[in-house]
Design a protein around this motif. Structure first.
Motif, PDB file in Angstrom:
ATOM      1  N   TYR A 228      -6.633   1.423  -2.632  1.00 45.90           N
ATOM      2  CA  TYR A 228      -5.875   0.880  -3.765  1.00 45.90           C
ATOM      3  C   TYR A 228      -5.975   1.743  -5.011  1.00 45.90           C
ATOM      4  CZ  TYR A 228     -10.445  -1.463  -4.648  1.00 45.90           C
ATOM      5  OH  TYR A 228     -11.773  -1.758  -4.839  1.00 45.90           O
ATOM      6  N   SER A 278      -0.744  -2.251  -4.130  1.00 46.65           N
ATOM      7  CA  SER A 278      -1.288  -1.527  -5.278  1.00 46.65           C
ATOM      8  C   SER A 278      -0.409  -0.362  -5.709  1.00 46.65           C
ATOM      9  CB  SER A 278      -2.696  -1.020  -4.954  1.00 46.65           C
ATOM     10  OG  SER A 278      -3.542  -2.090  -4.588  1.00 46.65           O
ATOM     11  N   PRO A 343       2.647  -3.259  -8.474  1.00 45.37           N
ATOM     12  CA  PRO A 343       1.343  -3.876  -8.731  1.00 45.37           C
ATOM     13  C   PRO A 343       1.445  -4.903  -9.856  1.00 45.37           C
ATOM     14  CG  PRO A 343       1.171  -1.482  -8.617  1.00 45.37           C
ATOM     15  CD  PRO A 343       2.636  -1.791  -8.642  1.00 45.37           C
ATOM     16  N   ARG A 355      -5.896  -7.953  -4.205  1.00 45.11           N
ATOM     17  CA  ARG A 355      -4.780  -7.188  -4.772  1.00 45.11           C
ATOM     18  C   ARG A 355      -3.533  -8.060  -4.849  1.00 45.11           C
ATOM     19  NH1 ARG A 355      -7.211  -3.680  -7.354  1.00 45.11           N
ATOM     20  NH2 ARG A 355      -5.120  -2.767  -7.741  1.00 45.11           N
TER      21      ARG A 355
END
Length: 427
Positions: A228, A278, A343, A355
């Motif tokens: 990520y 991400s 994101p 996430r």
């Protein structure tokens, strides 16, 4: 035949105007190690799982397993080195046949032109004593490859597992990139770079001939958070391009640097979802330890530098369950139309492992939770319909109770023991 292009916002791929989720399998050693009969079986099985891209080294992979096939891309000198000025037409004709078979089944070939061991000064180039490709041999080789393969609309992966330690090394890749775009303007291009490397030279970041970013979070057990971290870094590069993790940890691969342990189905699934949410939402690449090197029982396997533990034979590795998890990820992206996920920094739990991402208008959101906990989100999700997908067994449940506390959404623990994906759709 699939011909890929970039979306208008340059965040994902499209085919005939529709979003295309890049789901690749890593089969670097296909052209030197796989018989045509094995290739048919492999292609049909991966197609059934939803894969649509194959990442293949056009030349001989430096860390492939031993093979009974004695076929090389170049003529071999008496000392065993390659004569890079003497292309083996039989090798490339066979590779062309294998690409045709893949394309006929709906795959996009992603062909690596110059793996780093062929290039002087790179990390692998310094480890290997073998002769390097002369710079003057790059242009005729790339022109020949493009003349054979561009009709299949491949992705040209200019580099393989490379760093950029010198101007000389960069010149190899600049040469190959410019020639490919001169001959095959409509074929997409990218660079497969060394694991955990985010410092892409400006000459490539600013090069209009480069179409998208690949990174690899890799196989080092100490740095799995890079799945990520690197996604965010490439997502925020000054030049916007689609981003994907082209080499997360491979299923049942031994940890690099000869560290004891292997990556499980859970590990590779976690790396996939943490990447996708991400900033690397253009797609994901799967790898199975035994497929990428195309290993057969009784054949040698040894990797200079990385020192991975022994692979499984290819027929066993092909059936690893994690490949179905990656196909399920593609299915969710397509069913929920999640192309262009960006994101979304809303997770308030004291961890970066959870996430979250949302579509550009926040009509839909996805949240990956690797370990069960009460979820705290800095956003009001009370007007969203939320579904929970348990990823180990691919079960589905309604969201647990949630509440709004000081403008923070709190979602109770879900009913499953494993990792889950929350998908929220605005009502």
């Amino acid at each position: 035949m699939i011909k890929l292009d970039l979306s208008g916002d340059r965040r994902h791929f499209v085919h005939e105007g529709k979003p295309f989720f890049y789901l690749a399998d890593t089969v670097w050693s296909a052209f030197t190690n796989i018989t045509l009969e094995e290739w048919v079986y492999y292609l049909d099985y991966r197609r059934s799982q939803g894969f649509n891209v194959l990442q293949i080294n056009l030349l001989q992979q430096w860390d492939a397993s031993g093979s009974d096939l004695d076929i090389k891309p170049f003529a071999v000198n008496p000392d065993g080195s390659f004569d890079f000025h003497a292309l083996n037409e039989a090798y490339f004709a066979r590779a062309q046949q294998m690409v045709q078979m893949a394309v006929d089944r709906g795959f996009v070939p992603a062909l690596v032109l110059l793996w780093c061991n062929y290039i002087p000064d790179t990390w692998a180039g310094q480890l290997r004593e073998e002769k390097k490709m002369p710079l003057e041999a790059v242009e005729p080789y790339v022109r020949y490859a493009a003349s054979l393969f561009s009709k299949f609309h491949p992705i040209y992966v200019i580099s393989g597992d490379t760093d950029f330690p010198s101007e000389r090394a960069k010149e190899y890749y600049r040469t190959a990139l410019s020639i490919v775009k001169e001959i095959s303007r409509e074929c997409l291009t990218t660079l497969h770079i060394q694991g955990r490397l985010v410092e892409l030279p400006e000459v490539f970041v600013n090069d209009p001939d480069l179409d998208f970013y690949m990174y690899q979070s890799g196989h080092n057990s100490e740095f799995q958070h890079m799945s990520y971290e690197m996604a965010l870094d490439f997502y925020n590069k000054p030049v916007t391009r689609p981003v994907l993790n082209a080499e997360p940890c491979y299923e049942m691969m031994g940890y690099s640097r000869r560290v004891y342990g292997r990556y499980t189905r859970y590990d590779v699934r976690k790396a996939a979802w943490q990447s996708l949410l991400s900033g690397a939402a253009a797609g994901i690449t799967y790898g199975a330890h035994g497929i990428w090197s195309w290993h057969k029982k009784g054949k040698r396997f040894g990797v200079t530098g990385e020192g991975f533990d022994a692979p499984y034979d290819w027929a066993t590795a092909l059936k690893f369950e994690g490949a179905w998890d990656y196909g399920f990820a593609k299915w969710l992206f397509e069913i929920y139309d999640l192309a262009g996920l960006q994101p979304w920094d809303i997770v308030m739990n004291d961890t970066r492992e959870i996430r979250a991402a949302a579509t550009p208008g926040y009509e839909k959101a996805a949240i990956y939770v690797p370990v069960n906990t009460v979820l705290k989100l800095n956003a009001d999700l009370t007007d969203y319909e939320i579904t929970v997908f348990e990823l180990e067994n691919r079960r589905v449940a309604k969201a647990p109770p949630l509440s709004l506390q000081d403008n923070m959404t709190v979602i109770d623990m879900h009913p499953f023991e494993g990792d889950v994906l929350f998908i929220a759709v605005h009502k």
